[in-house]
Design a protein around this motif. Structure first.
Motif, short mmCIF file in Angstrom:
data_model
loop_
_atom_site.label_atom_id
_atom_site.label_comp_id
_atom_site.label_asym_id
_atom_site.label_seq_id
_atom_site.Cartn_x
_atom_site.Cartn_y
_atom_site.Cartn_z
N LEU A 76 16.51 11.98 106.46
CA LEU A 76 15.25 12.78 106.64
C LEU A 76 15.11 12.74 108.40
N ARG A 77 15.50 11.54 109.05
CA ARG A 77 15.07 10.89 110.77
C ARG A 77 15.86 12.51 110.98
N LEU A 78 16.99 12.31 110.84
CA LEU A 78 17.64 13.49 111.62
C LEU A 78 17.61 14.93 111.52
N GLY A 79 16.77 15.56 109.95
CA GLY A 79 16.20 16.58 110.53
C GLY A 79 16.77 17.04 109.33
N ILE A 80 18.41 16.54 108.43
CA ILE A 80 18.64 17.83 108.34
C ILE A 80 18.45 18.63 106.80
N VAL A 81 17.84 16.99 106.38
CA VAL A 81 16.50 17.23 104.96
C VAL A 81 15.07 17.47 105.23
N ASP A 82 15.15 18.39 104.52
CA ASP A 82 12.74 18.55 105.03
C ASP A 82 11.84 17.66 104.04
N GLY A 83 12.70 16.47 102.84
CA GLY A 83 12.04 15.80 101.69
C GLY A 83 12.83 14.76 101.17
N VAL A 84 12.44 13.86 100.42
CA VAL A 84 12.78 13.06 99.85
C VAL A 84 12.52 13.04 98.41
N ILE A 85 13.60 12.59 97.76
CA ILE A 85 12.74 12.25 96.02
C ILE A 85 12.93 11.59 95.51
N PRO A 86 11.79 11.15 95.13
CA PRO A 86 11.90 9.75 94.56
C PRO A 86 12.53 9.78 93.52
N GLU A 87 13.30 8.72 92.94
CA GLU A 87 13.44 8.39 91.47
C GLU A 87 13.53 7.29 90.82
N PRO A 88 13.58 7.14 89.94
CA PRO A 88 13.41 6.18 89.04
C PRO A 88 13.74 5.15 89.16
N PRO A 89 13.15 3.67 89.06
CA PRO A 89 13.79 2.38 89.67
C PRO A 89 14.85 1.94 88.78
N GLY A 90 15.43 2.29 89.76
CA GLY A 90 16.85 1.59 88.96
C GLY A 90 18.19 2.47 89.90
N GLY A 91 17.34 3.99 89.59
CA GLY A 91 18.15 4.98 90.00
C GLY A 91 18.07 6.36 88.81
N ALA A 92 18.45 7.21 89.15
CA ALA A 92 18.39 8.73 88.58
C ALA A 92 19.10 8.21 87.48
N HIS A 93 20.85 7.47 86.89
CA HIS A 93 21.29 7.55 85.87
C HIS A 93 20.25 7.10 84.72
N SER A 94 18.67 5.77 84.97
CA SER A 94 18.53 5.44 84.21
C SER A 94 17.62 5.55 83.44
N ASP A 95 16.91 6.98 83.91
CA ASP A 95 16.10 7.12 83.23
C ASP A 95 16.26 9.27 83.36
N HIS A 96 17.04 10.09 82.51
CA HIS A 96 17.10 11.69 83.32
C HIS A 96 16.11 11.56 83.20
N THR A 97 14.97 12.04 81.67
CA THR A 97 13.94 11.93 81.81
C THR A 97 12.28 12.26 83.33
N ALA A 98 12.36 11.29 83.51
CA ALA A 98 12.42 11.12 84.61
C ALA A 98 11.80 11.18 85.50
N ALA A 99 13.56 10.87 86.10
CA ALA A 99 14.17 11.85 87.38
C ALA A 99 14.07 13.20 87.37
N ALA A 100 14.49 13.63 86.67
CA ALA A 100 14.14 15.47 85.95
C ALA A 100 12.52 15.87 86.40
N ALA A 101 11.71 14.81 86.37
CA ALA A 101 10.01 15.23 86.47
C ALA A 101 9.87 15.22 87.96
N LEU A 102 10.58 14.52 88.17
CA LEU A 102 10.12 14.24 90.23
C LEU A 102 10.36 15.40 90.51
N ILE A 103 12.11 16.13 90.12
CA ILE A 103 12.98 17.04 91.13
C ILE A 103 11.82 18.21 90.43
N GLY A 104 11.48 18.07 89.70
CA GLY A 104 10.91 19.34 89.30
C GLY A 104 9.03 19.06 89.76
#
Length: 574
Positions: free
Chosen positions: A498-526
């Motif tokens: 993000l600092r380098l401008g390569i990406v336009d935004g960062v999508i948060p992940e559930p606590p522990g990472g996307a692998h810990s809660d697929h449904t919550a990770a998908a909701a954030l990406i959605g």
């Protein structure tokens, strides 16, 4: 399927013998099963009217007016005059020609259908068939509704000579008009489809479906074996063989055809894409400033980005899209399992989803998907789906999770570098919105081949790099153990991207990472996708292309714009 006695088929009870497994089937059960063998699943041939009765909504069909074509233009005779053969075919089938064309509805979706009947002179392509297929396409064009072609043919009609050959070009031109107008075309291949039909309208549709066991090819297997002197595989030219070799999108059982076609027709009859949210919605949660993200150990980012439990593209498709239908094949030679793609609905908005697929849990499953490392066939499949999206004005969403492009010798022999370069060029000029999300690893050109987008987002534990840390360490540090040091030097984590401008935004992940809660990770990406598409969809094509070009043009150029603005200035790190 062959009835024991054709004359008995109209009476009940009757018995039918399956030509595939030789089972005897009670006639009423056979008809209830849509003329599919309940023992082995082999589908018998249907007449044109049986096909329409099965697929179309009741009482929805209205015939397309008959187009008069030349009758026996060569005054042809072999062992019998062609005029007599034609008269017999009409008397036996009750049809005027080998194709029936109607306008109707499937699952309440409007459609023009042209369905061929093999009982009429082997479904051969002559002047009459060419005229009717062309008229069906023109009807589709006038009403701006999708065209469905159902094919069954032995090839061009020899009794009409070179005039039958010209019908191939005539029908292809009609389909090209639909391409130019952005109208969806579908093809259903039934058994058999050969010769001039296979080499024209049957294989030019946006989506090609096939019934199980249906055979498709230009030359028949007997001709090929006689010409080459080589024994062909038993399944050669079957639907399953064609799916494996990238020639058809899916093999669909007869019982599932109506529902499958209904979902696909939604792409061609939907209203133009519009913002999914009609009023103020919940914030996307996407972070746009580096200071909003904590500093973290880059090697921990690498570990989490590669976690085998992270959601795959199919997990996200299941959570994010309604009516997702995976399409297959590059229409050239293969279907790479490391790339998954197909259309679906996101909050009622049609989108084309494309991305890398590492496979599910277990080594064998990951090996089957090449660990997400796409072959040239995968990138060409992605390109085909992106061109389809451009034709139908669908936004493209790519989900990126790959160590890099497939490094095998077969990939090099098949043009890996060219396939990646072609995708970069195609995405640079695609006239529809493109949103790319780095959901895990973003490795080298294999990742970039799906990431030339209007907006590039990254999951909080995702990464993006020119090379793997291990590869960088081996080349520059001369020791693989230096991989954590290389990871830090490469600035591959979300905060640095993000600092380098390569990406336009960062999508948060559930606590522990996307692998810990697929449904919550998908909701954030959605939520992030909804907000981004709502921004981009209203833009016209010139603006999309102008701003996309500007975004990538600024990478590596020293400007007065500060880093971390989310607009891709791409200045080097201090």
């Amino acid at each position: 399927m062959v009835p024991i006695d054709d004359s008995e088929i109209t009476r009940a009870p009757d018995w039918v013998r399956c030509e595939h497994c030789a089972a005897l089937i009670y006639g009423k059960r056979f008809r209830r099963a849509l003329r599919v063998c309940p023992d082995c699943g082999w589908p018998a041939r249907l007449t044109a009217h049986q096909r329409l009765d099965h697929l179309l909504d009741p009482a929805s069909a209205s015939p397309i007016p008959q187009v008069e074509a030349l009758h026996d233009p060569l005054d042809f005779a072999d062992t019998r005059p062609y005029a007599d053969r034609l008269a017999d075919a009409r008397a036996t089938t009750g049809l005027r020609e080998a194709v029936v064309c109607v306008q109707g509805r499937i699952e309440d979706r409007p459609v023009v259908v042209a369905t061929m009947d093999f009982q009429f002179l082997g479904g051969s392509l002559g002047c009459g068939v060419g005229a009717l297929i062309t008229e069906a396409a023109h009807t589709s064009l006038r009403h701006r509704i999708p065209l469905l072609l159902i094919t069954a043919s032995g090839g061009a009609r020899m009794q009409e000579g070179v005039l039958s050959l010209m019908q191939m070009a005539k029908t292809v031109q009609a389909l090209a008009e639909l391409d130019e107008a952005g109208i969806l075309t579908l093809s259903l291949v039934t058994d058999p489809t050969y010769g001039g039909v296979a080499a024209s309208f049957a294989t030019l549709a946006d989506v090609i479906l096939a019934e199980p066991g249906a055979r498709l090819g230009f030359a028949g297997p007997r001709v090929i074996e006689q010409t080459t002197g080589k024994r062909l595989p038993d399944d050669f030219q079957t639907a399953e063989f064609l799916l494996e070799h990238g020639m058809v999108d899916d093999v669909v059982p007869r019982s599932a055809l109506r529902a499958t076609l209904g979902r696909l027709l939604a792409l061609g009859s939907a209203e133009p894409p519009s913002p999914a949210n009609t009023g103020p919605g919940p914030p996307s949660g996407t972070l746009h400033h580096p200071e909003e993200l904590p500093e973290r150990d880059p090697w921990e980012t690498v570990r989490l980005a590669r976690h085998p439990g992270r959601p795959t593209i199919l997990d996200y498709a299941d959570h994010l899209l309604d009516d997702f239908h995976e399409l297959h094949g590059d229409r050239l030679a293969g279907d790479c399992s490391a790339i998954v793609g197909g259309p679906g609905l996101r909050c009622g908005r049609p989108v084309m989803l494309i991305g890398h697929h590492k496979g599910g849990p277990g080594l064998a499953e990951r090996q089957r998907h090449h660990f997400g490392m796409a072959t040239p066939a995968g990138y060409r499949k992605a390109a085909r789906l992106m061109r389809m999206a451009a034709k139908l004005r669908l936004p493209v969403v790519t989900l990126i999770d790959t160590p890099g492009a497939n490094p095998g010798p077969e990939s090099e022999q098949s043009g890996q570098a060219v396939a990646i370069a072609e995708n970069l060029r195609l995405m640079s000029r695609l006239p529809v919105p493109i949103v790319a999300v780095l959901i895990g690893e973003g490795g080298s050109g294999g990742a970039l081949a799906l990431a030339v987008a209007d907006r590039v987002l990254v999951s909080a534990n995702g990464m993006y790099s020119v090379i793997s840390p291990e590869g960088c360490a081996a080349i520059l540090w001369k020791e693989p153990e230096a991989a954590p040091t290389a990871a830090a030097a490469l600035r591959l984590d979300a905060r640095e991207l993000l600092r380098l401008g390569i990406v336009d935004g960062v999508i948060p992940e559930p606590p522990g990472g996307a692998h810990s809660d697929h449904t919550a990770a998908a909701a954030l990406i959605g939520a992030a996708l909804d907000a981004t598409l709502d921004e981009l969809v209203p833009w016209d094509s010139p603006r999309l292309l102008r701003e996309r070009r500007s975004r990538f043009h600024h990478f590596g150029v020293d400007t007065d714009l500060p880093l971390g603005t989310g607009i891709g200035t791409g200045r080097g790190a201090p």
